[in-house]
Design an enzyme around this catalytic site. Structure first.
Site, PDB file in Angstrom:
ATOM      1  N   LYS A  50      37.308  39.275  33.721  1.00 29.97           N
ATOM      2  CA  LYS A  50      36.334  38.820  34.709  1.00 29.97           C
ATOM      3  C   LYS A  50      35.769  37.444  34.342  1.00 29.97           C
ATOM      4  O   LYS A  50      35.542  36.594  35.209  1.00 29.97           O
ATOM      5  CB  LYS A  50      35.209  39.840  34.848  1.00 29.97           C
ATOM      6  CG  LYS A  50      35.581  41.076  35.655  1.00 29.97           C
ATOM      7  CD  LYS A  50      35.846  40.731  37.122  1.00 29.97           C
ATOM      8  CE  LYS A  50      35.915  41.953  38.008  1.00 29.97           C
ATOM      9  NZ  LYS A  50      36.102  41.621  39.431  1.00 29.97           N
ATOM     10  N   PHE A  71      25.535  44.448  37.949  1.00 27.14           N
ATOM     11  CA  PHE A  71      25.349  45.388  36.851  1.00 27.14           C
ATOM     12  C   PHE A  71      25.802  46.761  37.352  1.00 27.14           C
ATOM     13  O   PHE A  71      26.367  46.867  38.436  1.00 27.14           O
ATOM     14  CB  PHE A  71      23.881  45.378  36.413  1.00 27.14           C
ATOM     15  CG  PHE A  71      23.504  44.166  35.591  1.00 27.14           C
ATOM     16  CD1 PHE A  71      23.123  44.288  34.262  1.00 27.14           C
ATOM     17  CD2 PHE A  71      23.555  42.897  36.144  1.00 27.14           C
ATOM     18  CE1 PHE A  71      22.793  43.173  33.507  1.00 27.14           C
ATOM     19  CE2 PHE A  71      23.231  41.767  35.397  1.00 27.14           C
ATOM     20  CZ  PHE A  71      22.845  41.911  34.064  1.00 27.14           C
ATOM     21  N   ASN A  72      25.592  47.800  36.586  1.00 25.37           N
ATOM     22  CA  ASN A  72      26.067  49.118  37.007  1.00 25.37           C
ATOM     23  C   ASN A  72      25.407  49.541  38.321  1.00 25.37           C
ATOM     24  O   ASN A  72      24.226  49.276  38.542  1.00 25.37           O
ATOM     25  CB  ASN A  72      25.760  50.162  35.932  1.00 25.37           C
ATOM     26  CG  ASN A  72      26.569  49.953  34.679  1.00 25.37           C
ATOM     27  OD1 ASN A  72      26.333  48.998  33.935  1.00 25.37           O
ATOM     28  ND2 ASN A  72      27.526  50.818  34.425  1.00 25.37           N
ATOM     29  N   ASP A 102      48.559  42.494  49.017  1.00 27.35           N
ATOM     30  CA  ASP A 102      48.837  42.596  47.591  1.00 27.35           C
ATOM     31  C   ASP A 102      48.417  41.267  46.981  1.00 27.35           C
ATOM     32  O   ASP A 102      49.124  40.261  47.116  1.00 27.35           O
ATOM     33  CB  ASP A 102      50.332  42.863  47.360  1.00 27.35           C
ATOM     34  CG  ASP A 102      50.706  42.842  45.884  1.00 27.35           C
ATOM     35  OD1 ASP A 102      49.801  42.725  45.026  1.00 27.35           O
ATOM     36  OD2 ASP A 102      51.917  42.925  45.588  1.00 27.35           O
ATOM     37  N   PHE A 134      35.284  51.964  46.620  1.00 27.93           N
ATOM     38  CA  PHE A 134      33.919  52.498  46.663  1.00 27.93           C
ATOM     39  C   PHE A 134      32.936  51.480  47.228  1.00 27.93           C
ATOM     40  O   PHE A 134      32.236  51.742  48.208  1.00 27.93           O
ATOM     41  CB  PHE A 134      33.508  52.924  45.250  1.00 27.93           C
ATOM     42  CG  PHE A 134      32.045  53.210  45.071  1.00 27.93           C
ATOM     43  CD1 PHE A 134      31.403  54.158  45.854  1.00 27.93           C
ATOM     44  CD2 PHE A 134      31.304  52.525  44.120  1.00 27.93           C
ATOM     45  CE1 PHE A 134      30.048  54.427  45.694  1.00 27.93           C
ATOM     46  CE2 PHE A 134      29.957  52.784  43.944  1.00 27.93           C
ATOM     47  CZ  PHE A 134      29.323  53.736  44.737  1.00 27.93           C
ATOM     48  N   ARG A 168      21.557  51.216  30.706  1.00 23.67           N
ATOM     49  CA  ARG A 168      22.189  50.456  31.771  1.00 23.67           C
ATOM     50  C   ARG A 168      21.189  50.217  32.907  1.00 23.67           C
ATOM     51  O   ARG A 168      20.288  51.010  33.150  1.00 23.67           O
ATOM     52  CB  ARG A 168      23.407  51.203  32.333  1.00 23.67           C
ATOM     53  CG  ARG A 168      24.553  51.354  31.343  1.00 23.67           C
ATOM     54  CD  ARG A 168      25.232  50.032  31.079  1.00 23.67           C
ATOM     55  NE  ARG A 168      26.372  50.185  30.188  1.00 23.67           N
ATOM     56  CZ  ARG A 168      26.315  50.079  28.862  1.00 23.67           C
ATOM     57  NH1 ARG A 168      25.147  49.850  28.279  1.00 23.67           N
ATOM     58  NH2 ARG A 168      27.404  50.204  28.134  1.00 23.67           N
ATOM     59  N   TYR A 217      38.425  44.283  30.312  1.00 23.70           N
ATOM     60  CA  TYR A 217      37.877  44.168  31.663  1.00 23.70           C
ATOM     61  C   TYR A 217      36.924  42.981  31.745  1.00 23.70           C
ATOM     62  O   TYR A 217      37.051  42.111  32.624  1.00 23.70           O
ATOM     63  CB  TYR A 217      37.153  45.455  32.046  1.00 23.70           C
ATOM     64  CG  TYR A 217      36.323  45.324  33.297  1.00 23.70           C
ATOM     65  CD1 TYR A 217      36.921  45.081  34.528  1.00 23.70           C
ATOM     66  CD2 TYR A 217      34.933  45.426  33.250  1.00 23.70           C
ATOM     67  CE1 TYR A 217      36.159  44.942  35.684  1.00 23.70           C
ATOM     68  CE2 TYR A 217      34.171  45.296  34.397  1.00 23.70           C
ATOM     69  CZ  TYR A 217      34.784  45.051  35.606  1.00 23.70           C
ATOM     70  OH  TYR A 217      34.028  44.915  36.744  1.00 23.70           O
TER      71      TYR A 217
END
Length: 306
Positions: free
Chosen positions: A151, A173-174, A57, A24, A209, A147
Protein backbone atom coordinates in the site's frame (compact mmCIF):
# COMPACT_ATOMS: atom_id res chain seq x y z
CA UNK A 1 -15.49 -8.28 -20.80
CA UNK A 2 -19.21 -7.71 -20.59
CA UNK A 3 -20.47 -5.78 -23.57
CA UNK A 4 -21.16 -2.14 -22.78
CA UNK A 5 -22.66 0.41 -25.11
CA UNK A 6 -20.79 3.68 -24.93
CA UNK A 7 -24.03 5.50 -25.75
CA UNK A 8 -25.50 4.13 -22.54
CA UNK A 9 -23.10 6.27 -20.54
CA UNK A 10 -22.28 9.43 -22.46
CA UNK A 11 -25.54 11.20 -21.55
CA UNK A 12 -25.47 10.33 -17.86
CA UNK A 13 -24.07 12.85 -15.40
CA UNK A 14 -21.79 12.25 -12.41
CA UNK A 15 -20.70 8.78 -13.48
CA UNK A 16 -18.50 6.96 -10.99
CA UNK A 17 -16.38 3.96 -11.89
CA UNK A 18 -16.10 2.01 -8.65
CA UNK A 19 -13.50 -0.77 -8.49
CA UNK A 20 -14.05 -3.46 -5.89
CA UNK A 21 -17.77 -2.73 -6.20
CA UNK A 22 -18.85 -6.14 -4.93
CA UNK A 23 -16.47 -6.11 -1.99
CA UNK A 24 -17.46 -5.34 1.58
CA UNK A 25 -16.65 -1.63 1.35
CA UNK A 26 -17.74 -1.28 -2.26
CA UNK A 27 -21.33 -2.25 -1.57
CA UNK A 28 -21.69 0.53 1.01
CA UNK A 29 -19.88 3.11 -1.12
CA UNK A 30 -22.13 2.27 -4.05
CA UNK A 31 -25.25 2.67 -1.90
CA UNK A 32 -23.98 5.99 -0.50
CA UNK A 33 -23.21 7.39 -3.95
CA UNK A 34 -26.43 6.20 -5.56
CA UNK A 35 -28.46 7.71 -2.73
CA UNK A 36 -26.73 11.03 -3.48
CA UNK A 37 -27.69 10.85 -7.17
CA UNK A 38 -24.53 9.48 -8.75
CA UNK A 39 -24.60 6.84 -11.46
CA UNK A 40 -22.27 4.10 -10.26
CA UNK A 41 -20.68 1.66 -12.70
CA UNK A 42 -19.34 -1.18 -10.61
CA UNK A 43 -16.12 -2.81 -11.77
CA UNK A 44 -16.24 -6.44 -10.67
CA UNK A 45 -14.38 -9.72 -11.00
CA UNK A 46 -16.62 -12.37 -12.50
CA UNK A 47 -19.95 -12.08 -14.25
CA UNK A 48 -21.72 -8.73 -13.92
CA UNK A 49 -25.10 -8.88 -12.20
CA UNK A 50 -26.70 -5.84 -13.81
CA UNK A 51 -26.48 -3.19 -16.54
CA UNK A 52 -24.31 -0.92 -14.40
CA UNK A 53 -21.52 -3.43 -13.88
CA UNK A 54 -18.46 -4.21 -15.95
CA UNK A 55 -15.82 -6.91 -15.66
CA UNK A 56 -12.44 -5.43 -14.78
CA UNK A 57 -9.13 -7.19 -14.19
CA UNK A 58 -6.87 -4.43 -12.92
CA UNK A 59 -3.78 -6.57 -13.53
CA UNK A 60 -4.52 -6.33 -17.28
CA UNK A 61 -3.51 -2.98 -18.85
CA UNK A 62 -5.59 -3.70 -21.96
CA UNK A 63 -8.69 -4.51 -19.92
CA UNK A 64 -8.26 -1.32 -17.86
CA UNK A 65 -7.92 0.75 -21.03
CA UNK A 66 -11.03 -0.75 -22.66
CA UNK A 67 -13.15 -0.12 -19.58
CA UNK A 68 -11.99 3.50 -19.26
CA UNK A 69 -12.64 4.19 -22.95
CA UNK A 70 -16.12 2.68 -22.73
CA UNK A 71 -17.35 4.02 -19.39
CA UNK A 72 -15.51 7.39 -19.48
CA UNK A 73 -16.22 8.11 -15.81
CA UNK A 74 -16.43 11.55 -14.23
CA UNK A 75 -15.08 10.07 -11.00
CA UNK A 76 -12.93 7.05 -10.17
CA UNK A 77 -13.12 5.37 -6.76
CA UNK A 78 -10.47 2.68 -6.50
CA UNK A 79 -11.12 0.19 -3.71
CA UNK A 80 -10.07 -3.10 -5.35
CA UNK A 81 -7.14 -4.67 -3.50
CA UNK A 82 -5.77 -7.69 -1.71
CA UNK A 83 -6.67 -6.49 1.79
CA UNK A 84 -6.36 -9.49 4.11
CA UNK A 85 -3.03 -9.04 5.90
CA UNK A 86 -2.43 -12.80 6.16
CA UNK A 87 -3.14 -13.50 2.48
CA UNK A 88 -1.05 -16.51 1.45
CA UNK A 89 0.18 -15.21 -1.93
CA UNK A 90 2.72 -12.51 -1.05
CA UNK A 91 3.35 -11.60 -4.68
CA UNK A 92 -0.34 -10.84 -5.16
CA UNK A 93 -0.10 -7.87 -2.80
CA UNK A 94 2.25 -6.14 -5.23
CA UNK A 95 0.71 -7.44 -8.46
CA UNK A 96 -2.77 -6.22 -7.51
CA UNK A 97 -2.22 -3.35 -5.10
CA UNK A 98 0.68 -1.64 -6.87
CA UNK A 99 0.75 -2.72 -10.53
CA UNK A 100 -3.04 -2.94 -10.73
CA UNK A 101 -3.35 0.66 -9.53
CA UNK A 102 -0.66 1.76 -11.99
CA UNK A 103 -2.66 0.13 -14.79
CA UNK A 104 -5.74 2.14 -13.80
CA UNK A 105 -3.87 5.46 -13.71
CA UNK A 106 -2.31 4.76 -17.10
CA UNK A 107 -5.69 3.76 -18.53
CA UNK A 108 -7.20 7.08 -17.43
CA UNK A 109 -4.38 8.89 -19.23
CA UNK A 110 -4.58 6.70 -22.34
CA UNK A 111 -8.33 7.34 -22.61
CA UNK A 112 -7.62 11.08 -22.34
CA UNK A 113 -10.05 11.44 -19.45
CA UNK A 114 -10.27 14.45 -17.15
CA UNK A 115 -12.07 13.10 -14.08
CA UNK A 116 -13.28 15.51 -11.44
CA UNK A 117 -11.78 13.36 -8.69
CA UNK A 118 -9.85 10.10 -8.33
CA UNK A 119 -10.07 8.51 -4.88
CA UNK A 120 -7.51 5.79 -4.14
CA UNK A 121 -7.82 3.76 -0.95
CA UNK A 122 -4.56 3.02 0.83
CA UNK A 123 -4.42 1.86 4.47
CA UNK A 124 -3.45 3.06 7.94
CA UNK A 125 -1.40 -0.12 8.16
CA UNK A 126 1.38 1.83 6.44
CA UNK A 127 2.06 3.55 9.80
CA UNK A 128 3.13 0.27 11.40
CA UNK A 129 4.02 0.44 15.10
CA UNK A 130 4.04 4.22 15.32
CA UNK A 131 5.31 5.31 18.72
CA UNK A 132 2.85 8.16 19.15
CA UNK A 133 -0.55 8.42 20.78
CA UNK A 134 -2.67 9.68 17.90
CA UNK A 135 -1.41 9.33 14.33
CA UNK A 136 -1.66 12.26 11.94
CA UNK A 137 -1.02 12.09 8.21
CA UNK A 138 2.48 13.51 8.79
CA UNK A 139 3.54 10.41 10.75
CA UNK A 140 6.47 8.71 8.93
CA UNK A 141 5.40 5.30 7.57
CA UNK A 142 6.85 2.15 9.12
CA UNK A 143 5.14 -0.81 7.39
CA UNK A 144 5.69 -4.16 9.08
CA UNK A 145 4.00 -6.57 6.65
CA UNK A 146 3.62 -7.09 2.90
CA UNK A 147 0.10 -5.69 2.80
CA UNK A 148 1.23 -2.40 4.33
CA UNK A 149 4.39 -2.27 2.24
CA UNK A 150 2.41 -2.78 -0.96
CA UNK A 151 0.00 0.00 0.00
CA UNK A 152 2.87 2.39 0.74
CA UNK A 153 4.52 1.54 -2.58
CA UNK A 154 1.15 2.19 -4.24
CA UNK A 155 0.95 5.61 -2.58
CA UNK A 156 4.38 6.63 -3.84
CA UNK A 157 3.49 5.46 -7.33
CA UNK A 158 0.14 7.27 -7.30
CA UNK A 159 1.80 10.54 -6.28
CA UNK A 160 3.69 10.58 -9.57
CA UNK A 161 0.28 11.12 -11.21
CA UNK A 162 -0.87 13.97 -8.97
CA UNK A 163 0.30 16.64 -11.43
CA UNK A 164 -2.03 15.16 -14.05
CA UNK A 165 -4.99 13.81 -12.08
CA UNK A 166 -6.99 15.22 -9.12
CA UNK A 167 -6.14 12.37 -6.75
CA UNK A 168 -7.00 12.02 -3.07
CA UNK A 169 -5.41 9.13 -1.15
CA UNK A 170 -7.30 7.77 1.84
CA UNK A 171 -5.77 5.86 4.73
CA UNK A 172 -8.66 4.06 6.39
CA UNK A 173 -8.05 2.64 9.83
CA UNK A 174 -9.93 -0.50 10.86
CA UNK A 175 -13.66 -0.52 10.16
CA UNK A 176 -16.39 -3.11 10.23
CA UNK A 177 -20.07 -3.75 9.67
CA UNK A 178 -22.66 -6.16 8.33
CA UNK A 179 -21.26 -8.24 5.48
CA UNK A 180 -17.59 -8.16 6.38
CA UNK A 181 -15.87 -11.51 5.77
CA UNK A 182 -15.90 -13.83 8.79
CA UNK A 183 -12.11 -14.19 8.90
CA UNK A 184 -11.83 -10.56 10.05
CA UNK A 185 -11.66 -10.02 13.80
CA UNK A 186 -14.96 -8.35 14.72
CA UNK A 187 -17.19 -10.52 12.48
CA UNK A 188 -15.51 -13.55 14.06
CA UNK A 189 -16.26 -12.30 17.56
CA UNK A 190 -19.83 -11.32 16.70
CA UNK A 191 -20.46 -14.69 15.05
CA UNK A 192 -19.29 -16.60 18.11
CA UNK A 193 -21.54 -14.58 20.41
CA UNK A 194 -24.55 -14.87 18.09
CA UNK A 195 -24.11 -18.65 18.09
CA UNK A 196 -23.65 -18.56 21.88
CA UNK A 197 -20.41 -20.47 21.50
CA UNK A 198 -18.81 -21.62 24.72
CA UNK A 199 -15.29 -20.67 23.65
CA UNK A 200 -13.38 -18.48 21.18
CA UNK A 201 -9.72 -18.56 20.18
CA UNK A 202 -8.08 -15.21 19.49
CA UNK A 203 -4.62 -13.68 19.23
CA UNK A 204 -3.20 -10.82 21.28
CA UNK A 205 -6.05 -9.39 23.34
CA UNK A 206 -4.24 -6.16 24.16
CA UNK A 207 -3.76 -4.76 20.64
CA UNK A 208 -5.67 -1.52 20.19
CA UNK A 209 -7.39 -0.43 17.01
CA UNK A 210 -9.37 2.57 15.83
CA UNK A 211 -12.62 0.95 14.65
CA UNK A 212 -15.12 2.81 12.48
CA UNK A 213 -18.47 1.83 11.02
CA UNK A 214 -18.31 1.05 7.29
CA UNK A 215 -21.28 3.38 6.71
CA UNK A 216 -19.25 6.30 8.06
CA UNK A 217 -16.35 5.34 5.80
CA UNK A 218 -18.65 5.35 2.76
CA UNK A 219 -19.99 8.77 3.74
CA UNK A 220 -16.47 10.16 4.11
CA UNK A 221 -15.51 8.84 0.66
CA UNK A 222 -18.48 10.56 -0.96
CA UNK A 223 -17.69 13.83 0.78
CA UNK A 224 -14.07 13.68 -0.41
CA UNK A 225 -15.31 13.37 -3.99
CA UNK A 226 -17.32 16.55 -3.52
CA UNK A 227 -14.79 18.68 -1.64
CA UNK A 228 -11.50 20.28 -2.66
CA UNK A 229 -9.39 17.26 -1.71
CA UNK A 230 -7.11 16.87 -4.75
CA UNK A 231 -3.51 16.18 -3.78
CA UNK A 232 -4.40 15.30 -0.19
CA UNK A 233 -3.63 12.21 1.89
CA UNK A 234 -6.22 11.76 4.63
CA UNK A 235 -6.92 9.38 7.50
CA UNK A 236 -10.37 7.80 7.66
CA UNK A 237 -10.93 7.00 11.31
CA UNK A 238 -12.92 7.65 14.48
CA UNK A 239 -10.10 8.86 16.70
CA UNK A 240 -10.89 6.33 19.44
CA UNK A 241 -8.96 3.11 20.17
CA UNK A 242 -10.50 -0.15 21.37
CA UNK A 243 -8.59 -3.17 22.60
CA UNK A 244 -9.80 -6.67 21.79
CA UNK A 245 -10.71 -6.95 25.46
CA UNK A 246 -12.92 -3.86 25.12
CA UNK A 247 -14.76 -5.44 22.18
CA UNK A 248 -15.27 -8.66 24.11
CA UNK A 249 -16.69 -6.67 27.04
CA UNK A 250 -19.12 -4.84 24.75
CA UNK A 251 -20.26 -8.10 23.17
CA UNK A 252 -20.69 -9.72 26.56
CA UNK A 253 -23.05 -6.92 27.57
CA UNK A 254 -24.95 -7.09 24.25
CA UNK A 255 -25.27 -10.89 24.23
CA UNK A 256 -25.78 -11.24 27.98
CA UNK A 257 -23.30 -14.03 28.61
CA UNK A 258 -19.61 -14.64 29.21
CA UNK A 259 -17.57 -16.48 26.58
CA UNK A 260 -14.41 -18.44 27.39
CA UNK A 261 -11.58 -16.59 25.62
CA UNK A 262 -8.40 -18.50 24.85
CA UNK A 263 -5.27 -17.01 23.31
CA UNK A 264 -3.99 -19.20 20.50
CA UNK A 265 -0.25 -18.56 19.93
CA UNK A 266 -0.75 -19.39 16.24
CA UNK A 267 -2.91 -16.27 15.95
CA UNK A 268 -0.27 -13.95 17.45
CA UNK A 269 1.81 -12.36 14.67
CA UNK A 270 5.35 -11.28 15.46
CA UNK A 271 4.90 -8.25 13.22
CA UNK A 272 1.65 -7.30 14.99
CA UNK A 273 0.91 -3.58 15.05
CA UNK A 274 0.24 -2.97 18.75
CA UNK A 275 -1.68 0.32 18.68
CA UNK A 276 -3.28 2.09 15.73
CA UNK A 277 -5.45 5.14 16.37
CA UNK A 278 -5.84 8.04 13.99
CA UNK A 279 -6.37 11.77 14.11
CA UNK A 280 -9.64 12.91 12.50
CA UNK A 281 -8.58 16.58 12.36
CA UNK A 282 -7.62 16.68 8.69
CA UNK A 283 -10.70 14.73 7.60
CA UNK A 284 -12.92 17.21 9.45
CA UNK A 285 -11.10 20.14 7.84
CA UNK A 286 -11.69 18.66 4.39
CA UNK A 287 -15.31 17.49 4.64
CA UNK A 288 -16.67 19.37 7.63
CA UNK A 289 -18.03 17.96 10.86
CA UNK A 290 -19.53 14.49 10.78
CA UNK A 291 -20.88 12.02 13.30
CA UNK A 292 -18.92 8.91 14.11
CA UNK A 293 -21.00 5.85 14.92
CA UNK A 294 -20.20 4.37 18.36
CA UNK A 295 -18.72 0.89 18.15
CA UNK A 296 -21.42 -0.49 20.45
CA UNK A 297 -24.06 0.67 17.93
CA UNK A 298 -22.14 -1.00 15.10
CA UNK A 299 -21.89 -4.25 17.07
CA UNK A 300 -25.63 -4.23 17.83
CA UNK A 301 -26.33 -3.69 14.12
CA UNK A 302 -24.11 -6.65 13.24
CA UNK A 303 -25.75 -8.88 15.84
CA UNK A 304 -29.19 -7.90 14.59
CA UNK A 305 -28.62 -8.24 10.84
CA UNK A 306 -25.74 -10.65 10.31
Amino acid sequence: MASLSEKAYVTEQRRVLLTGANGFTGKYVRAELEAAGYTVIGAVVGAPSGPHEVILDITSPDNCRRVMETVRPDYLVHLAAISFVQHADVEAFYRVNVIGTLNLMQAVADAKLSPQRVLVASSANIYGNARVGVITEEQPPEPVNHYATSKLAMEYMVRTWCDRLPIVITRPFNYTGVGQAPHFLIPKIVSHFRQRAAMIELGNLDVQRDFSDVRMVAHAYRCLLERDSAGEVVNICSGRPYSIRDILDLMRDIAGYEIDVRVNPAFVRQSEVKTLVGSVDKLRRLIGDFETIPLEETLRWMVRET
